[in-house]
Design an enzyme around this catalytic site. Structure first.
Site, PDB file in Angstrom:
ATOM      1  N   ARG A 104       0.841  -1.192   0.000  1.00 54.91           N
ATOM      2  CA  ARG A 104       0.000   0.000   0.000  1.00 54.91           C
ATOM      3  C   ARG A 104       0.878   1.244   0.000  1.00 54.91           C
ATOM      4  O   ARG A 104       1.707   1.424   0.890  1.00 54.91           O
ATOM      5  CB  ARG A 104      -0.885  -0.016   1.241  1.00 54.91           C
ATOM      6  CG  ARG A 104      -1.968   1.052   1.192  1.00 54.91           C
ATOM      7  CD  ARG A 104      -2.654   1.149   2.508  1.00 54.91           C
ATOM      8  NE  ARG A 104      -3.562   0.037   2.714  1.00 54.91           N
ATOM      9  CZ  ARG A 104      -4.774   0.167   3.230  1.00 54.91           C
ATOM     10  NH1 ARG A 104      -5.207   1.346   3.592  1.00 54.91           N
ATOM     11  NH2 ARG A 104      -5.541  -0.856   3.392  1.00 54.91           N
ATOM     12  N   THR A 108      -0.823   7.625  -1.114  1.00 51.65           N
ATOM     13  CA  THR A 108      -2.145   7.519  -1.748  1.00 51.65           C
ATOM     14  C   THR A 108      -3.011   6.461  -1.084  1.00 51.65           C
ATOM     15  O   THR A 108      -4.220   6.416  -1.304  1.00 51.65           O
ATOM     16  CB  THR A 108      -1.992   7.145  -3.232  1.00 51.65           C
ATOM     17  OG1 THR A 108      -1.426   5.825  -3.301  1.00 51.65           O
ATOM     18  CG2 THR A 108      -1.099   8.116  -3.981  1.00 51.65           C
ATOM     19  N   ASP A 200      -2.858 -11.715  12.241  1.00 50.06           N
ATOM     20  CA  ASP A 200      -2.177 -11.540  10.955  1.00 50.06           C
ATOM     21  C   ASP A 200      -1.907 -12.917  10.343  1.00 50.06           C
ATOM     22  O   ASP A 200      -1.079 -13.686  10.845  1.00 50.06           O
ATOM     23  CB  ASP A 200      -0.855 -10.787  11.155  1.00 50.06           C
ATOM     24  CG  ASP A 200      -0.214 -10.434   9.826  1.00 50.06           C
ATOM     25  OD1 ASP A 200       0.052 -11.363   9.032  1.00 50.06           O
ATOM     26  OD2 ASP A 200       0.013  -9.245   9.562  1.00 50.06           O
ATOM     27  N   ASP A 203       1.784 -13.677   9.282  1.00 48.10           N
ATOM     28  CA  ASP A 203       2.663 -13.917  10.432  1.00 48.10           C
ATOM     29  C   ASP A 203       2.411 -15.297  11.036  1.00 48.10           C
ATOM     30  O   ASP A 203       3.348 -16.000  11.430  1.00 48.10           O
ATOM     31  CB  ASP A 203       2.444 -12.855  11.509  1.00 48.10           C
ATOM     32  CG  ASP A 203       3.209 -11.565  11.202  1.00 48.10           C
ATOM     33  OD1 ASP A 203       4.126 -11.604  10.362  1.00 48.10           O
ATOM     34  OD2 ASP A 203       2.872 -10.532  11.805  1.00 48.10           O
TER      35      ASP A 203
HETATM   36  N1  URA Z   1      -4.816  -9.294   7.083  1.00 48.69           N
HETATM   37  C1  URA Z   1      -4.628 -10.205   8.082  1.00 48.69           C
HETATM   38  O1  URA Z   1      -3.733 -11.038   8.016  1.00 48.69           O
HETATM   39  N2  URA Z   1      -5.466 -10.173   9.130  1.00 48.69           N
HETATM   40  C2  URA Z   1      -6.475  -9.298   9.247  1.00 48.69           C
HETATM   41  O2  URA Z   1      -7.203  -9.338  10.240  1.00 48.69           O
HETATM   42  C3  URA Z   1      -6.645  -8.351   8.206  1.00 48.69           C
HETATM   43  C4  URA Z   1      -5.794  -8.377   7.135  1.00 48.69           C
END
Ligand code: URA
Length: 209
Positions: A104, A108, A200, A203
């Site tokens: 990202r 912008t 995430d 992760d």
């Molecule tokens: N990406 C992720 O890995 N987890 C989220 O909750 C949102 C985006």
């Protein structure tokens, strides 16, 4: 909504609950992401065309159905989408895999492509884009647009968890794209995480936290 397919099979729901648990370790998380992708693939490929062929069973001649040979491509969005690839290849070993990486732009806030490698015949293939989490929908929408720019005509999006915000974005930007997910969660929090979500996904798949 017609193009949203929430797959609420008990096996999927059970496995998803294990993913959501913060105490699930990286080995189990990774394996279960792949298993969920396999189960979701079963539903997302329900419309694959079949054709008749003649074979002989040990008992008699028979006219049976086989896949008509429609060519598929999986396109994981880096990096979390990679975790879903093996689970699908298990069912469709001939599928080709294209990769797309987006970040990202801090100014912008628009997704910018930083990596892309697609099969040469991508425009002739039916595509399943893979990303475990559909949050704002910005990356998924950009990936879909990117593939449309390559003249791809048949595109599906497969997510494990989707947020209402992301679903709305895809339905607005790309009403022709079917979305397959195992759950629609409540909302996005101020950090862009899906609530309750699973944290995430990248992760947790790669053990980077
Ligand atoms: N990406 C992720 O890995 N987890 C989220 O909750 C949102 C985006």
């Amino acid at each position: 909504m017609e193009n949203l397919h929430v797959l609420n099979h008990p096996l999927l729901q059970h496995k998803l609950s294990i993913l959501r648990d913060k105490n699930t370790g990286v080995k189990d998380f990774r394996e279960i992401v792949a298993e969920i992708a396999t189960l979701m693939c079963y539903e997302a490929t329900r419309d694959l065309p079949l054709m008749d062929v003649e074979i002989e069973t040990p008992v008699a001649k028979a006219r049976v159905k086989v896949l008509a040979g429609k060519k598929l491509a999986l396109v994981p969005i880096l990096r979390a989408g990679l975790g879903m690839v093996d689970g699908i290849i298990t069912l469709i070993p001939s599928a080709k895999v294209g990769h797309i990486g987006l970040y990202r732009d801090p100014d912008t806030l628009e997704p910018v492509e930083y990596y892309c490698k697609m099969p040469a015949d991508i425009s002739e293939r039916d595509i399943i884009i893979l990303d475990p989490m559909l949050a704002t929908g910005g990356s998924a929408s950009a990936a879909i647009q990117f593939l449309k720019n390559y003249e791809c005509k048949s595109i599906k999006l497969m997510n494990i968890i989707a947020a209402p915000e992301g679903i709305r974005r895809i339905q607005t930007d790309h009403p022709d794209v079917d979305i397959f997910c195992a759950a629609v969660d409540d909302h996005l929090n101020e950090h862009g995480y899906i609530v309750p979500g699973l944290g995430d996904a990248g992760d947790r798949i790669f053990g980077t936290k």
